[in-house]
Design an enzyme around this catalytic site. Structure first.
Site, PDB file in Angstrom:
ATOM      1  N   GLY A 152      -6.355 102.922  -3.010  1.00  0.00           N
ATOM      2  CA  GLY A 152      -6.453 103.989  -3.936  1.00  0.00           C
ATOM      3  C   GLY A 152      -5.729 105.397  -3.570  1.00  0.00           C
ATOM      4  O   GLY A 152      -4.785 105.063  -2.490  1.00  0.00           O
ATOM      5  N   TYR A 181      -5.652 109.739  -4.392  1.00  0.00           N
ATOM      6  CA  TYR A 181      -6.639 111.004  -3.849  1.00  0.00           C
ATOM      7  C   TYR A 181      -7.699 110.962  -4.887  1.00  0.00           C
ATOM      8  O   TYR A 181      -7.663 110.662  -5.938  1.00  0.00           O
ATOM      9  CB  TYR A 181      -5.550 112.425  -3.991  1.00  0.00           C
ATOM     10  CG  TYR A 181      -4.626 112.542  -3.203  1.00  0.00           C
ATOM     11  CD1 TYR A 181      -5.202 112.957  -1.914  1.00  0.00           C
ATOM     12  CD2 TYR A 181      -3.284 112.584  -3.525  1.00  0.00           C
ATOM     13  CE1 TYR A 181      -4.232 113.358  -0.723  1.00  0.00           C
ATOM     14  CE2 TYR A 181      -2.285 112.540  -2.489  1.00  0.00           C
ATOM     15  CZ  TYR A 181      -2.924 113.217  -1.232  1.00  0.00           C
ATOM     16  OH  TYR A 181      -1.874 113.598  -0.416  1.00  0.00           O
ATOM     17  N   THR A 182      -8.828 111.348  -4.376  1.00  0.00           N
ATOM     18  CA  THR A 182     -10.206 111.551  -4.801  1.00  0.00           C
ATOM     19  C   THR A 182     -11.026 112.912  -4.379  1.00  0.00           C
ATOM     20  O   THR A 182     -10.490 113.063  -3.136  1.00  0.00           O
ATOM     21  CB  THR A 182     -11.038 110.291  -5.129  1.00  0.00           C
ATOM     22  OG1 THR A 182     -12.028 110.839  -6.028  1.00  0.00           O
ATOM     23  CG2 THR A 182     -11.668 110.139  -3.595  1.00  0.00           C
ATOM     24  N   HIS A 189     -14.694 114.572  -3.403  1.00  0.00           N
ATOM     25  CA  HIS A 189     -16.246 114.438  -3.249  1.00  0.00           C
ATOM     26  C   HIS A 189     -16.536 115.870  -3.049  1.00  0.00           C
ATOM     27  O   HIS A 189     -16.116 116.564  -2.181  1.00  0.00           O
ATOM     28  CB  HIS A 189     -16.416 113.510  -2.003  1.00  0.00           C
ATOM     29  CG  HIS A 189     -16.052 112.018  -2.059  1.00  0.00           C
ATOM     30  ND1 HIS A 189     -16.330 111.347  -3.231  1.00  0.00           N
ATOM     31  CD2 HIS A 189     -15.236 111.288  -1.369  1.00  0.00           C
ATOM     32  CE1 HIS A 189     -15.892 110.295  -3.194  1.00  0.00           C
ATOM     33  NE2 HIS A 189     -15.232 110.089  -1.897  1.00  0.00           N
ATOM     34  N   ALA A 205     -15.467 107.013  -9.913  1.00  0.00           N
ATOM     35  CA  ALA A 205     -14.419 106.372  -9.076  1.00  0.00           C
ATOM     36  C   ALA A 205     -14.798 105.296  -7.972  1.00  0.00           C
ATOM     37  O   ALA A 205     -16.077 105.308  -7.706  1.00  0.00           O
ATOM     38  CB  ALA A 205     -13.891 107.797  -8.115  1.00  0.00           C
ATOM     39  N   PHE A 243     -18.282 103.605  -4.372  1.00  0.00           N
ATOM     40  CA  PHE A 243     -18.228 104.404  -5.606  1.00  0.00           C
ATOM     41  C   PHE A 243     -18.700 105.836  -5.661  1.00  0.00           C
ATOM     42  O   PHE A 243     -19.479 106.125  -4.608  1.00  0.00           O
ATOM     43  CB  PHE A 243     -18.914 103.549  -6.876  1.00  0.00           C
ATOM     44  CG  PHE A 243     -20.387 103.676  -6.487  1.00  0.00           C
ATOM     45  CD1 PHE A 243     -21.183 104.610  -7.035  1.00  0.00           C
ATOM     46  CD2 PHE A 243     -21.124 102.636  -5.901  1.00  0.00           C
ATOM     47  CE1 PHE A 243     -22.568 104.713  -6.944  1.00  0.00           C
ATOM     48  CE2 PHE A 243     -22.364 102.707  -5.531  1.00  0.00           C
ATOM     49  CZ  PHE A 243     -23.080 103.596  -6.137  1.00  0.00           C
ATOM     50  N   SER A 244     -18.328 106.684  -6.316  1.00  0.00           N
ATOM     51  CA  SER A 244     -18.788 107.988  -6.616  1.00  0.00           C
ATOM     52  C   SER A 244     -19.004 107.962  -8.326  1.00  0.00           C
ATOM     53  O   SER A 244     -18.410 107.739  -9.028  1.00  0.00           O
ATOM     54  CB  SER A 244     -18.033 109.100  -6.122  1.00  0.00           C
ATOM     55  OG  SER A 244     -16.628 109.299  -6.754  1.00  0.00           O
ATOM     56  N   CYS A 296      -7.038 109.822  -8.541  1.00  0.00           N
ATOM     57  CA  CYS A 296      -6.778 108.494  -8.574  1.00  0.00           C
ATOM     58  C   CYS A 296      -5.161 108.194  -9.203  1.00  0.00           C
ATOM     59  O   CYS A 296      -4.956 107.136  -9.633  1.00  0.00           O
ATOM     60  CB  CYS A 296      -7.623 107.706  -9.216  1.00  0.00           C
ATOM     61  SG  CYS A 296      -9.156 107.735  -8.478  1.00  0.00           S
TER      62      CYS A 296
END
EC number: 2.3.1.181
Length: 219
Positions: A76, A78-79, A81, A146, A160-161, A177
């Site tokens: 994937g 960028y994400t 948290h 995500a 996952f988040s 993402c």
């Protein structure tokens, strides 16, 4: 009927865990599981604010790096948290579950979708568009969860988040993402106040179905 989680450690972290600390712990546990020296692990936790970069991350999608940026090693882009977001890491041995990475990803998606439905939220996955999606308060489609995984030695990492009640403005520092045409939402934005413990309990209640799906059974 045996408990499907009896051979898997189910760990719920009471406080925030630094992302780099979690990454190091996952690396070590992955190696131990692969060597037969540790049990499989499902780990639920929360991170302080951080942007994580997957193996396909594009620097142009890091718009405002107001928080630390960490290379995650997962698939994937960028994400984000941070507090108010529930993260679930699944370290499972696919050697005894058919070595089917695609099925693992679909099972994770279905697990999150089924858990969200418990709280009255209809959500879905979309082919070619990573994540878990729902209808936002304005009627538009938005991301509520995500998905990002890595498989090493046929043992899974990451997971996952789900956005319970994070500061959604923090997502503005990236193109989540790599998808810029859709927004991000949360259970709180949808009018649902949910404690992490409630989410964890509902998720655990569906863990047996998730594991059965990994064995090739429909959820």
């Amino acid at each position: 009927m045996s408990d499907p989680l009896s051979d898997i450690e189910w760990r719920v972290e009471p406080g925030q865990v630094q992302y780099r600390t979690a990454l190091d712990a996952m690396d070590a546990r992955n190696a131990a599981i692969a060597a037969g020296d540790a049990r499989e692990l499902i780990w639920l936790l929360e991170h302080p604010p951080v942007y994580t970069a997957g193996t396909s991350a594009n620097a142009a999608e890091l718009l405002d790096p107001r928080f630390e940026v960490v290379e995650a090693g997962r698939g994937g882009r960028y994400t984000y948290h941070g507090p108010g977001q529930r993260v679930g890491y699944a370290l499972l041995d696919l050697r005894k579950r058919g070595k089917d990475v695609r099925r693992f990803v679909h099972a994770i998606e279905d697990w999150v979708i089924a858990t969200l439905r418990t709280f009255g939220v209809e959500s879905w996955s979309v082919d070619g568009r990573v994540g878990i999606w729902t209808k936002d308060i304005d009627g538009a489609e938005a991301k509520i969860g995500a998905i990002g995984v890595r498989v090493r030695r046929w043992v899974t990492m990451h997971g996952f988040s789900v956005n319970l009640d994070p500061d959604l403005s923090h997502f503005a520092g990236i193109v989540p993402c790599g998808i810029d045409e859709f927004g991000v939402t949360s259970l709180a934005r949808l009018g649902i106040s949910l404690a992490p413990e409630e989410w964890d309990a509902a998720l655990q209640g569906r863990a047996g179905q998730f594991l059965a799906q990994l064995e090739g059974e429909p959820l």
